[in-house]
Scaffold this active site. Structure first.
Site, short mmCIF file in Angstrom:
data_model
loop_
_atom_site.label_atom_id
_atom_site.label_comp_id
_atom_site.label_asym_id
_atom_site.label_seq_id
_atom_site.Cartn_x
_atom_site.Cartn_y
_atom_site.Cartn_z
N TYR A 124 4.93 -1.13 11.49
CA TYR A 124 5.89 -0.13 11.02
C TYR A 124 5.99 1.08 11.96
O TYR A 124 6.64 2.06 11.64
CB TYR A 124 5.52 0.37 9.63
CG TYR A 124 5.81 -0.63 8.52
CD1 TYR A 124 5.83 -2.00 8.78
CD2 TYR A 124 6.05 -0.20 7.23
CE1 TYR A 124 6.07 -2.91 7.77
CE2 TYR A 124 6.30 -1.12 6.21
CZ TYR A 124 6.31 -2.46 6.49
OH TYR A 124 6.55 -3.35 5.48
N LYS A 191 -6.31 -9.90 8.95
CA LYS A 191 -6.15 -11.26 9.48
C LYS A 191 -6.76 -11.23 10.89
O LYS A 191 -6.09 -11.49 11.90
CB LYS A 191 -4.66 -11.62 9.50
CG LYS A 191 -4.39 -13.08 9.66
CD LYS A 191 -4.73 -13.91 8.43
CE LYS A 191 -4.62 -15.38 8.75
NZ LYS A 191 -5.16 -16.25 7.69
N ASP A 224 -4.63 -13.52 3.23
CA ASP A 224 -4.12 -14.65 2.43
C ASP A 224 -5.10 -14.97 1.28
O ASP A 224 -4.69 -15.22 0.15
CB ASP A 224 -3.84 -15.89 3.30
CG ASP A 224 -4.84 -16.08 4.43
OD1 ASP A 224 -5.77 -15.25 4.56
OD2 ASP A 224 -4.72 -17.06 5.17
N ASP A 248 2.00 -2.59 2.21
CA ASP A 248 3.33 -2.55 1.62
C ASP A 248 3.52 -3.75 0.69
O ASP A 248 3.94 -3.63 -0.46
CB ASP A 248 4.37 -2.57 2.76
CG ASP A 248 5.76 -2.23 2.28
OD1 ASP A 248 5.92 -1.88 1.10
OD2 ASP A 248 6.70 -2.32 3.09
#
Ligand code: NAD
Length: 354
Positions: A124, A191, A224, A248
């Site tokens: 972002y 991740k 995940d 987000d």
């Protein structure tokens, strides 16, 4: 002495839920001097910018603001006001509590967690190159030179920077939040096995900082895995610490666990300024109909009251919201009711004065 608060009503359902929030905060008896400022697409037409410097100056003066949602048209060429505000005022921490509220039909009766999202870096940050532009082609060449990898000529690029400085301050903020709010556990989502030098850096800073806080139960998990665990057993979580993009997405997921976006409050905090806002967007599908749920923004207002050291008023607002939801006779359509935004605000107002 009155608290000076900048109010940015926003667009779409923004003005409707802002009006309801102002009414409820005024009904607490806390004296607030409201300074109303506009930002967004309509302002762009008039002033050539979506976020005039004047609005930023007002927030710098008052140090505290509350805003309704502002539409970011997709592919419009201008940047999101929300993202720009967070970056310009260095509001590096988004704090978004999710708790099960009494009286609502939900699969999860005992959720009480807080998402802490890094608000200024990651995908972002706004560094992007459109496919086919000379910059994108040059970047592709440079990446080929540096990495030896061939990228397709029709690629577009969005850059994901995560810095030691940015990671460290949000990790420290989260650890301090746990202490200050009597919480126990931080779960850091990442991740890092795929994005070793961005998410991997975020994770390693988390691990290093957590070593200095043995009183905090620190765990890390891949994003995940976290998503799956959250829908299976959300009550196992306390504070979630996430880089910008995951924060987000997971914030909306957590809002969904406890009744939806109409209830999800939030704050954007930096060292100097604080801007409170609901998690939801401008909801163009229901804008202007008077049926938007104002509770997300009203609860954001309660967070504001706590921030300006009016904890009794903050608690009174939260209790009034709880009682209205528990009774169940005044609810907006997103919660299965047929009441209007104004009727919900009036019901909360009545509870406050009861
Ligand atoms: P959204 O949150 O506006 O709407 C998603 C769904 O939730 C819609 O069906 C909407 O009707 C419903 N909803 C949201 N808030 C509600 C409320 N208070 N009461 C009842 N129902 C509610 O998400 P979107 O449609 O993806 O985004 C619309 C616009 O808002 C986009 O331009 C987006 O960029 C912007 N946005 C702004 C902010 C912000 O200002 N901080 C945050 C998210 C999205």
């Amino acid at each position: 002495m009155a608290h000076l608060v900048t109010l940015i009503p926003g667009d779409g359902i923004g003005p409707e839920v802002s009006e309801a929030t102002r009414r409820v905060l005024d009904a607490t008896g806390v004296s607030i001097d409201w300074v109303v400022e506009e930002a967004g697409a309509e302002v762009l037409a008039r002033e050539g910018t979506t976020l005039p410097e004047r609005v930023l100056d007002r927030i710098r003066d008052s140090r505290v603001a509350i805003k309704g949602p502002i539409t970011t048209p997709v592919g419009s060429g201008f940047r999101s006001v929300n993202v720009e505000l967070r970056q310009t005022l260095d509001l590096f921490a988004a704090v978004r509590p999710s708790r099960s509220l009494a009286g609502l039909p939900t699969r999860y009766p005992d959720v009480n967690l807080v998402v802490i999202r890094e608000n200024t870096e990651d995908l972002y940050q706004g560094i992007e190159f459109e496919k086919g532009t000379p910059e994108a082609l040059e970047l592709r060449e440079e990446l080929r030179r540096l990495s030896g990898r061939e990228l397709r000529e029709d690629s577009g690029f969005t850059v994901k920077p995560i810095s030691v400085t940015g990671a460290r301050r949000i990790v420290r903020f989260a650890l301090e939040y746990v202490r200050a709010h009597g919480r126990r556990k931080v779960t850091l989502g990442h991740k890092a096995n795929i994005m070793r030098f961005s998410d991997g850096l975020f994770l390693s800073i988390g691990q290093i900082e957590a070593e200095g806080h043995p009183e905090v139960w620190f765990e890390e998990t891949e994003i995940d895995q976290l998503s799956m665990r959250l829908v299976r057993e959300p009550s196992a979580f306390d504070v979630l610490l996430l880089p910008n993009l995951y924060g987000d997405i997971i914030s909306d997921l957590c809002a969904g666990l406890v009744g939806g976006l109409g209830l999800a409050a939030g704050a954007n905090l930096g060292w100097e300024y604080a801007v409170f806002e609901p998690v939801h967007g401008s909801a163009p599908d229901i804008a202007g109909k008077g049926v938007a749920n104002p509770i997300a923004m009203i609860l954001s207002g309660a967070m504001l009251l706590r921030h300006v050291k009016e904890p009794a008023a903050a608690e009174a607002v939260e209790r009034a919201v709880d009682r209205v939801l528990e009774r169940g006779d005044v609810r907006t359509p997103d919660l299965g009711g047929s009441s209007s935004t104004d009727e919900v605000a009036a019901a909360i107002d009545r509870e406050l004065s009861a």
